[in-house]
Design a protein around this motif. Structure first.
Motif, PDB file in Angstrom:
ATOM      1  N   ALA A   8       4.549  30.892  -0.290  1.00 48.11           N
ATOM      2  CA  ALA A   8       4.022  29.527  -0.157  1.00 48.11           C
ATOM      3  C   ALA A   8       3.749  29.178   1.299  1.00 48.11           C
ATOM      4  O   ALA A   8       2.730  28.550   1.615  1.00 48.11           O
ATOM      5  CB  ALA A   8       4.998  28.521  -0.768  1.00 48.11           C
ATOM      6  N   ALA A  54       1.911  31.913  -7.928  1.00 49.89           N
ATOM      7  CA  ALA A  54       1.941  31.572  -9.358  1.00 49.89           C
ATOM      8  C   ALA A  54       2.879  32.506 -10.116  1.00 49.89           C
ATOM      9  O   ALA A  54       3.632  32.075 -10.998  1.00 49.89           O
ATOM     10  CB  ALA A  54       0.529  31.638  -9.946  1.00 49.89           C
ATOM     11  N   GLN A 100       6.433  31.484  -9.480  1.00 45.11           N
ATOM     12  CA  GLN A 100       6.726  30.231 -10.168  1.00 45.11           C
ATOM     13  C   GLN A 100       6.906  30.452 -11.668  1.00 45.11           C
ATOM     14  O   GLN A 100       7.788  29.855 -12.292  1.00 45.11           O
ATOM     15  CB  GLN A 100       5.629  29.208  -9.874  1.00 45.11           C
ATOM     16  CG  GLN A 100       5.649  28.770  -8.414  1.00 45.11           C
ATOM     17  CD  GLN A 100       4.379  28.068  -7.980  1.00 45.11           C
ATOM     18  OE1 GLN A 100       3.311  28.272  -8.545  1.00 45.11           O
ATOM     19  NE2 GLN A 100       4.498  27.249  -6.934  1.00 45.11           N
ATOM     20  N   LYS A 139       8.654  27.701 -13.998  1.00 43.91           N
ATOM     21  CA  LYS A 139       7.992  26.492 -13.485  1.00 43.91           C
ATOM     22  C   LYS A 139       6.527  26.551 -13.917  1.00 43.91           C
ATOM     23  O   LYS A 139       5.631  26.802 -13.121  1.00 43.91           O
ATOM     24  CB  LYS A 139       8.124  26.414 -11.967  1.00 43.91           C
ATOM     25  CG  LYS A 139       9.553  26.306 -11.492  1.00 43.91           C
ATOM     26  CD  LYS A 139       9.643  26.311  -9.975  1.00 43.91           C
ATOM     27  CE  LYS A 139      11.085  26.202  -9.520  1.00 43.91           C
ATOM     28  NZ  LYS A 139      11.191  26.276  -8.046  1.00 43.91           N
ATOM     29  N   ASP A 156       4.202  24.352 -14.972  1.00 43.25           N
ATOM     30  CA  ASP A 156       3.192  23.464 -14.376  1.00 43.25           C
ATOM     31  C   ASP A 156       2.764  23.967 -13.004  1.00 43.25           C
ATOM     32  O   ASP A 156       1.576  24.060 -12.710  1.00 43.25           O
ATOM     33  CB  ASP A 156       3.732  22.038 -14.232  1.00 43.25           C
ATOM     34  CG  ASP A 156       3.805  21.296 -15.555  1.00 43.25           C
ATOM     35  OD1 ASP A 156       3.117  21.713 -16.503  1.00 43.25           O
ATOM     36  OD2 ASP A 156       4.545  20.304 -15.623  1.00 43.25           O
ATOM     37  N   ARG A 157       3.748  24.272 -12.163  1.00 46.71           N
ATOM     38  CA  ARG A 157       3.434  24.759 -10.816  1.00 46.71           C
ATOM     39  C   ARG A 157       2.702  26.087 -10.862  1.00 46.71           C
ATOM     40  O   ARG A 157       1.783  26.334 -10.082  1.00 46.71           O
ATOM     41  CB  ARG A 157       4.709  24.912  -9.996  1.00 46.71           C
ATOM     42  CG  ARG A 157       5.313  23.613  -9.547  1.00 46.71           C
ATOM     43  CD  ARG A 157       6.516  23.888  -8.690  1.00 46.71           C
ATOM     44  NE  ARG A 157       7.087  22.661  -8.181  1.00 46.71           N
ATOM     45  CZ  ARG A 157       8.144  22.634  -7.416  1.00 46.71           C
ATOM     46  NH1 ARG A 157       8.758  23.744  -7.070  1.00 46.71           N
ATOM     47  NH2 ARG A 157       8.609  21.476  -6.985  1.00 46.71           N
ATOM     48  N   ALA A 158       3.137  26.970 -11.747  1.00 46.82           N
ATOM     49  CA  ALA A 158       2.507  28.295 -11.860  1.00 46.82           C
ATOM     50  C   ALA A 158       1.034  28.158 -12.244  1.00 46.82           C
ATOM     51  O   ALA A 158       0.165  28.813 -11.650  1.00 46.82           O
ATOM     52  CB  ALA A 158       3.247  29.151 -12.879  1.00 46.82           C
ATOM     53  N   CYS A 159       0.749  27.300 -13.203  1.00 46.92           N
ATOM     54  CA  CYS A 159      -0.649  27.113 -13.625  1.00 46.92           C
ATOM     55  C   CYS A 159      -1.462  26.444 -12.521  1.00 46.92           C
ATOM     56  O   CYS A 159      -2.636  26.753 -12.339  1.00 46.92           O
ATOM     57  CB  CYS A 159      -0.708  26.329 -14.925  1.00 46.92           C
ATOM     58  SG  CYS A 159      -0.160  27.295 -16.360  1.00 46.92           S
ATOM     59  N   HIS A 160      -0.826  25.546 -11.764  1.00 47.80           N
ATOM     60  CA  HIS A 160      -1.517  24.908 -10.642  1.00 47.80           C
ATOM     61  C   HIS A 160      -1.873  25.949  -9.581  1.00 47.80           C
ATOM     62  O   HIS A 160      -3.005  25.993  -9.090  1.00 47.80           O
ATOM     63  CB  HIS A 160      -0.649  23.799 -10.056  1.00 47.80           C
ATOM     64  CG  HIS A 160      -1.255  23.165  -8.842  1.00 47.80           C
ATOM     65  ND1 HIS A 160      -2.280  22.253  -8.918  1.00 47.80           N
ATOM     66  CD2 HIS A 160      -1.005  23.353  -7.524  1.00 47.80           C
ATOM     67  CE1 HIS A 160      -2.633  21.893  -7.690  1.00 47.80           C
ATOM     68  NE2 HIS A 160      -1.864  22.547  -6.821  1.00 47.80           N
ATOM     69  N   SER A 161      -0.913  26.788  -9.211  1.00 46.24           N
ATOM     70  CA  SER A 161      -1.166  27.825  -8.203  1.00 46.24           C
ATOM     71  C   SER A 161      -2.193  28.837  -8.699  1.00 46.24           C
ATOM     72  O   SER A 161      -3.063  29.268  -7.939  1.00 46.24           O
ATOM     73  CB  SER A 161       0.141  28.538  -7.831  1.00 46.24           C
ATOM     74  OG  SER A 161       1.033  27.639  -7.225  1.00 46.24           O
TER      75      SER A 161
END
Length: 158
Positions: free
Chosen positions: A65, A87, A90, A95, A97-102
């Protein structure tokens, strides 16, 4: 000074072969300008990726990160690759939500570059989402993947 033998660096033989190989590795690692901060950043993110591959996501995530945060925006391929690895860490930590965001960041960057390797990584990540196919972040990522790549994902998880 950082001295590491690197892949792709030719080893020169002779009485001083080791020193020449190390100097060559430094040239590759540090680049023409000899930027030790850049070299350190590369080593940190590579350590993060290695930790992620070993399943040490909690230790790997912050390293990756930080590199992603500091990486120049013009380095789109590197940023996409590091976003994929973030991702991955994460997802290893559940995690979603964070994984899909990344992974979405990796996907968006992939749209701006022509890199089959990065596309392959994003598709690999998509396959890992199969157990979560009914979760909203995964559904949104799946849809975004279709939009960006212009075709259905290689292995649909929904």
């Amino acid at each position: 000074m950082i001295r590491l033998p690197l892949r792709g660096v030719e080893e020169q033989t002779g009485p001083d072969g080791l020193a020449e190989r190390t100097a060559g590795a430094e040239a590759v690692l540090l680049g023409e300008g000899g930027d030790e901060l850049q070299a350190t950043a590369v080593l940190i993110v590579d350590t993060g990726i290695a930790l992620a591959r070993l399943g040490e996501a909690s230790r790997a995530g912050p390293l990756i990160a930080e590199r992603l945060r500091r990486e120049k925006t013009a380095q789109q391929r590197g940023r996409a690759f590091h976003a994929f690895w973030l991702a991955t860490t994460q997802l290893q930590q559940s995690k979603l939500d964070r994984a899909c965001h990344s992974a979405g960041l990796a996907l968006d960057l992939t749209a701006a570059i022509d890199s089959p390797r990065v596309v392959g990584h994003v598709q690999e990540f998509h396959r890992r989402l199969a157990p979560y196919a009914r979760e909203l972040p995964v559904i949104a990522f799946d849809q975004r993947m279709r939009e960006v790549l212009g075709r259905p994902p290689a292995s649909r998880c929904s």
